[in-house]
Design an enzyme around this catalytic site. Structure first.
Site, mmCIF file in Angstrom:
data_model
loop_
_atom_site.group_PDB
_atom_site.id
_atom_site.type_symbol
_atom_site.label_atom_id
_atom_site.label_comp_id
_atom_site.label_asym_id
_atom_site.label_seq_id
_atom_site.Cartn_x
_atom_site.Cartn_y
_atom_site.Cartn_z
ATOM 1 N N ARG A 166 55.744 57.652 34.863
ATOM 2 C CA ARG A 166 55.629 58.370 33.598
ATOM 3 C C ARG A 166 54.147 58.430 33.251
ATOM 4 N NH1 ARG A 166 59.895 54.599 32.901
ATOM 5 N NH2 ARG A 166 61.919 55.592 32.498
ATOM 6 N N LYS A 189 59.902 51.620 30.290
ATOM 7 C CA LYS A 189 60.624 51.667 29.024
ATOM 8 C C LYS A 189 61.436 50.403 28.820
ATOM 9 C CE LYS A 189 61.225 56.645 28.267
ATOM 10 N NZ LYS A 189 62.222 57.726 28.091
ATOM 11 N N HIS A 257 55.652 65.616 33.356
ATOM 12 C CA HIS A 257 56.927 64.944 33.604
ATOM 13 C C HIS A 257 57.684 65.610 34.745
ATOM 14 C CE1 HIS A 257 59.675 61.824 32.441
ATOM 15 N NE2 HIS A 257 60.687 62.671 32.406
ATOM 16 N N ARG A 260 57.086 63.968 37.986
ATOM 17 C CA ARG A 260 57.939 62.784 38.205
ATOM 18 C C ARG A 260 59.309 63.218 38.715
ATOM 19 N NH1 ARG A 260 59.596 57.496 36.352
ATOM 20 N NH2 ARG A 260 61.472 57.591 35.056
ATOM 21 N N HIS A 283 65.034 53.834 35.995
ATOM 22 C CA HIS A 283 66.146 54.261 35.142
ATOM 23 C C HIS A 283 67.088 53.086 34.908
ATOM 24 C CE1 HIS A 283 65.738 58.778 36.348
ATOM 25 N NE2 HIS A 283 64.965 58.464 35.323
ATOM 26 N N TYR A 292 69.514 64.292 39.244
ATOM 27 C CA TYR A 292 68.738 64.912 40.300
ATOM 28 C C TYR A 292 69.623 65.500 41.392
ATOM 29 C CZ TYR A 292 64.849 62.617 38.015
ATOM 30 O OH TYR A 292 63.931 62.221 37.074
#
Length: 311
Positions: A166, A189, A257, A260, A283, A292
């Protein structure tokens, strides 16, 4: 609703909100951005209820909120121009707060928790093709006539596409992270830690930037600097990528983004498995990574047809 000054929220509600925000920050490891978003969403909700119910309300009034009150809040929020996706996020914030508050205060939050978010179309990631991603890497350096700035932008963009970082993760690197190791520890995150292999091209790009950078490399200082020596702003990288995509004639979806997303998609196309890609991206849920698989269904079906004995 957040654009106007919110009406007075009762002290008890304000204290409960701050206690909850401290709770999710300390015990759940929520990031500062998450805490800020939660706080803004719930404050807007409480401010609306202050007006809707006719004045500052205490915790007892919050326990009495009805289905009709929730519908009124959602209708008013939509009328303020908030889209269905953003409203769904706000509702999620309010529900999370209410679950905690109901358990703490001992009331039944059915009216709030049963409120249904508006339907919206899930936007799948829009990755670049491999050729387009490479063109971005080749063209980013042309956006600045200052050699060290050009090298800096190339290094950052290479980290986004080559490591799947990110933009906030790339810009959080410190001087002590140089030279980049074979495997880089990233804190993403929710303070979720992951280990990301570093490609030689990324290591070389960062080393080239650091060689040209006019500012001293300090262990606790930012690796990537702005022209005045401070930490590099994400907005500058976003602007540079926007200039690059305009020069290349790429769509507006070609954002930092998207690089990524491209990293993940190209790994998937090359035969990478979802679990491994999930770990590389950081994730929390495999379902997020599974988005994806819908990006290049034609490619996956072609692989299936060639590999399956009865295809």
């Amino acid at each position: 609703m957040s654009g106007a000054a919110p009406p007075l929220i009762s002290g008890a509600c304000r204290d409960a909100l701050e206690t909850w925000l401290s709770h999710i920050r300390a015990l759940q490891g929520a990031s500062d951005n998450t805490v800020t978003a939660y706080g803004g969403d719930v404050r807007d909700f409480l401010a609306f209820m202050t007006l809707h119910l006719g004045g500052p309300q205490g915790l007892g009034a919050l326990a009495q909120i009805s289905t009709g009150d929730m519908r009124a809040w959602m209708a008013a929020t939509r009328a303020d121009g908030v889209g269905p996706r953003s409203l769904a996020r706000k509702l999620s914030s309010v529900k999370t707060f209410y679950r905690w508050l109901a358990e703490r205060e001992g009331f039944e939050p059915t009216a709030v928790l049963s409120a249904r978010a508006p339907k919206f179309t899930q936007k799948l990631p829009r990755p670049l093709s491999e050729d387009a991603a490479k063109a971005v890497l080749d063209t980013v350096a042309l956006q600045s006539q200052t050699p060290w700035v050009a090298a800096r932008d190339v290094a950052v963009v290479t980290l986004l596409y080559g490591l799947g970082l990110r933009i906030s993760e790339a810009l959080s690197l410190k001087g002590r992270d140089a030279p980049l190791p074979d495997v880089l520890r990233i804190l993403g995150k929710g303070q979720k830690e992951r280990m990301v292999p570093v490609l030689p091209v990324a290591r070389d790009a960062v080393a080239h930037y650091l060689k040209l950078c006019p500012f001293p490399l300090e262990a606790d200082g930012p690796m990537f600097r702005g022209v005045r020596g401070g930490a590099l702003s994400p907005n500058l990288i976003q602007k540079t990528v926007a200039q690059t995509r305009a020069q290349l004639g790429l769509p507006a979806t070609a954002t930092p983004h998207a690089l990524r997303h491209s990293f993940a998609t190209h790994l998937l196309e090359a035969g990478g498995d979802l679990r491994s890609i999930q770990e590389l991206l950081g994730h929390a849920s495999l379902s997020t990574t599974q988005n994806y698989t819908a990006v290049d269904t034609a490619h996956l079906m072609d692989v299936y047809r060639r590999a399956h004995p009865k295809a």
